[in-house]
Enzyme design. Sequence first.
Site: not given
Length: 389
Positions: A161, A244, A364, A337, A366, A339, A269
Amino acid sequence: MNFELTEKQKHIQRIARTFVDEELIPLEPQLLRNEREGRPGIELAQIRQLQQKARAIGLWGIETPEAYGGSNLGTVASALVKMELGRTCIPFVFGGEADNILFLCNKAQQAKYLLPVIAGERKSCFAITERSAGSDASRIQMRAERVADGWILDGEKMFITNGNEADFAIVFAVTDAQAAPGKGITCFLVDRDMGWRSDPIPTMGGDKSPSILTFDQVFVPTENVLGLEGQGLTTAMQWISRGRWVIPAIAVGASGRLLNMAIDYVNERTTFGELLANRQSIQWMIADSAVELEALKWLVLYTAWRVEKELDARHHATMSKLYGAGIANDIVDRVLQIFGGIGYTKELPIERWYREMRVWRIYEGTDEIQRLIISRNLLKGNVRIGEWD
């Protein structure tokens, strides 16, 4: 037991929220438009201008000691600020901070590396991961060979990074090949002009790619060793453990913003003549997300409190990372889902968060590594269920 924030913590939270609402969220349409058109989302110069604007209102060096020009407001305040920053997809951090590993610098190193990073004049990257050494950092293969007045570094680092933007790298290499795995690793401060190069790695995430760093016979002087020779992995863990709790703190903010977007949407909606908010399937997604988000918020804050009180926070940080990365992915999936088609487009930040959050379950440490650490702590009796300390 008092769960109330101090007045200082409430104040820093308020000004961070206002800054995000007024300065960062309005930039999201520009970010999304630029990315759709293949341009950088936000230019570095614009980020730096925003950092200086934030500095003028006290958002600078939240955890950095006052001796280095910071505010030294503590870990809980820092977690609150990270939560606020998580509410926007703009890739922004407040200035005045440095990788905590750099506070191990000696006086000469501080002048060249630590202080310029805090001032925003230089940028670092943390280079430990390799192709065959990700979660198991003790297996790194990159070598450093001792020569007169220094070391020669040879090898490659991967998925780094800030590697493409960094002025110098914090590099970990094997200096004693005969030592047991995890031992004989040393940390070096390596300026880009010493000869290493970076190449971006395209990913499914945002416009900020990680990189491959290549070291081909790069000479590093002895004075650029950070910390003790052979103790690099121990040094590295001081930096890694911080991520973490930082990642799940950001997850709190992002998940909260997404959930609020969904709540607003379903109250407007209609389908088949009925508001989505009246559909039980939608109500349950909203309820589950809210419960998980509340649990994560308090787990992160408790972890930050333990760090601030100088208590052992490693187990709680690991649980925060595992839980936070998981529920953030669950919540963004539910929100997309809800939207439907519009959530899948690049017009809204939902799909961007969907892609970006996926890596939270990988870097960082898995999910699988977090579970390994948690179970090992419990099975070996290092932590006991139900006990308080």
